[in-house]
Design a protein around this motif. Structure first.
Motif, PDB file in Angstrom:
ATOM      1  N   GLY A  10       0.798  -1.215   0.000  1.00 49.76           N
ATOM      2  CA  GLY A  10       0.000   0.000   0.000  1.00 49.76           C
ATOM      3  C   GLY A  10       0.830   1.263   0.000  1.00 49.76           C
ATOM      4  O   GLY A  10       0.384   2.301   0.461  1.00 49.76           O
ATOM      5  N   GLU A  11       2.034   1.211  -0.507  1.00 53.81           N
ATOM      6  CA  GLU A  11       2.921   2.365  -0.492  1.00 53.81           C
ATOM      7  C   GLU A  11       2.814   3.119  -1.809  1.00 53.81           C
ATOM      8  O   GLU A  11       2.849   2.539  -2.879  1.00 53.81           O
ATOM      9  CB  GLU A  11       4.361   1.880  -0.300  1.00 53.81           C
ATOM     10  CG  GLU A  11       5.364   2.990  -0.190  1.00 53.81           C
ATOM     11  CD  GLU A  11       6.763   2.444   0.068  1.00 53.81           C
ATOM     12  OE1 GLU A  11       7.713   3.169  -0.234  1.00 53.81           O
ATOM     13  OE2 GLU A  11       6.869   1.317   0.553  1.00 53.81           O
ATOM     14  N   ILE A  12       2.638   4.419  -1.716  1.00 50.03           N
ATOM     15  CA  ILE A  12       2.583   5.261  -2.912  1.00 50.03           C
ATOM     16  C   ILE A  12       3.962   5.890  -3.090  1.00 50.03           C
ATOM     17  O   ILE A  12       4.465   6.565  -2.189  1.00 50.03           O
ATOM     18  CB  ILE A  12       1.507   6.356  -2.776  1.00 50.03           C
ATOM     19  CG1 ILE A  12       0.141   5.716  -2.583  1.00 50.03           C
ATOM     20  CG2 ILE A  12       1.525   7.271  -3.987  1.00 50.03           C
ATOM     21  CD1 ILE A  12      -0.951   6.701  -2.254  1.00 50.03           C
ATOM     22  N   ILE A  13       4.553   5.668  -4.237  1.00 51.97           N
ATOM     23  CA  ILE A  13       5.900   6.189  -4.485  1.00 51.97           C
ATOM     24  C   ILE A  13       5.797   7.394  -5.413  1.00 51.97           C
ATOM     25  O   ILE A  13       5.395   7.276  -6.565  1.00 51.97           O
ATOM     26  CB  ILE A  13       6.800   5.097  -5.103  1.00 51.97           C
ATOM     27  CG1 ILE A  13       6.899   3.907  -4.149  1.00 51.97           C
ATOM     28  CG2 ILE A  13       8.168   5.671  -5.425  1.00 51.97           C
ATOM     29  CD1 ILE A  13       7.631   2.723  -4.713  1.00 51.97           C
ATOM     30  N   LEU A  14       6.100   8.564  -4.877  1.00 57.07           N
ATOM     31  CA  LEU A  14       6.057   9.815  -5.641  1.00 57.07           C
ATOM     32  C   LEU A  14       7.461  10.408  -5.622  1.00 57.07           C
ATOM     33  O   LEU A  14       7.767  11.313  -4.861  1.00 57.07           O
ATOM     34  CB  LEU A  14       5.044  10.782  -5.025  1.00 57.07           C
ATOM     35  CG  LEU A  14       3.609  10.243  -4.940  1.00 57.07           C
ATOM     36  CD1 LEU A  14       2.751  11.177  -4.125  1.00 57.07           C
ATOM     37  CD2 LEU A  14       3.021  10.057  -6.319  1.00 57.07           C
ATOM     38  N   ARG A  20       4.381  14.164  -7.772  1.00 58.51           N
ATOM     39  CA  ARG A  20       3.751  14.692  -6.558  1.00 58.51           C
ATOM     40  C   ARG A  20       2.721  15.750  -6.900  1.00 58.51           C
ATOM     41  O   ARG A  20       1.630  15.782  -6.320  1.00 58.51           O
ATOM     42  CB  ARG A  20       4.806  15.277  -5.624  1.00 58.51           C
ATOM     43  CG  ARG A  20       5.545  14.233  -4.816  1.00 58.51           C
ATOM     44  CD  ARG A  20       6.354  14.872  -3.701  1.00 58.51           C
ATOM     45  NE  ARG A  20       7.404  15.754  -4.207  1.00 58.51           N
ATOM     46  CZ  ARG A  20       8.643  15.380  -4.447  1.00 58.51           C
ATOM     47  NH1 ARG A  20       9.015  14.147  -4.228  1.00 58.51           N
ATOM     48  NH2 ARG A  20       9.520  16.246  -4.907  1.00 58.51           N
ATOM     49  N   MET A  21       3.051  16.627  -7.842  1.00 52.43           N
ATOM     50  CA  MET A  21       2.112  17.694  -8.217  1.00 52.43           C
ATOM     51  C   MET A  21       0.856  17.122  -8.856  1.00 52.43           C
ATOM     52  O   MET A  21      -0.254  17.586  -8.581  1.00 52.43           O
ATOM     53  CB  MET A  21       2.798  18.690  -9.165  1.00 52.43           C
ATOM     54  CG  MET A  21       3.938  19.458  -8.522  1.00 52.43           C
ATOM     55  SD  MET A  21       3.474  20.352  -7.030  1.00 52.43           S
ATOM     56  CE  MET A  21       2.525  21.667  -7.755  1.00 52.43           C
TER      57      MET A  21
END
Length: 44
Positions: A10-14, A20-21
Motif C-alpha cells: 500500500g505504499e505510494i511512491i512519488l 507529486r504535483m
C-alpha cells in the motif's frame, strides 16, 4: 505477477516533483468536485 506479500504494501511512491504535483492536483480536484456537487447540485 505480483505476490500477495508485495501487493499488501500500500505504499505510494512519488519520487519526482511532477508526480507529486499530479497526485496533489488530483486530490484537490476530487475535493472541488465534491464541493460543487454538494452545493451546486440539483437540490439547490
Amino acid at each position: 505477477m505480483v505476490s500477495g506479500r508485495d501487493a499488501r504494501g500500500g505504499e505510494i511512491i512519488l519520487r519526482s516533483r511532477r508526480r507529486r504535483m499530479i497526485f496533489i492536483a488530483g486530490l484537490v480536484g476530487i475535493v472541488v468536485l465534491v464541493f460543487l456537487l454538494r452545493f451546486a447540485g440539483p437540490g439547490s
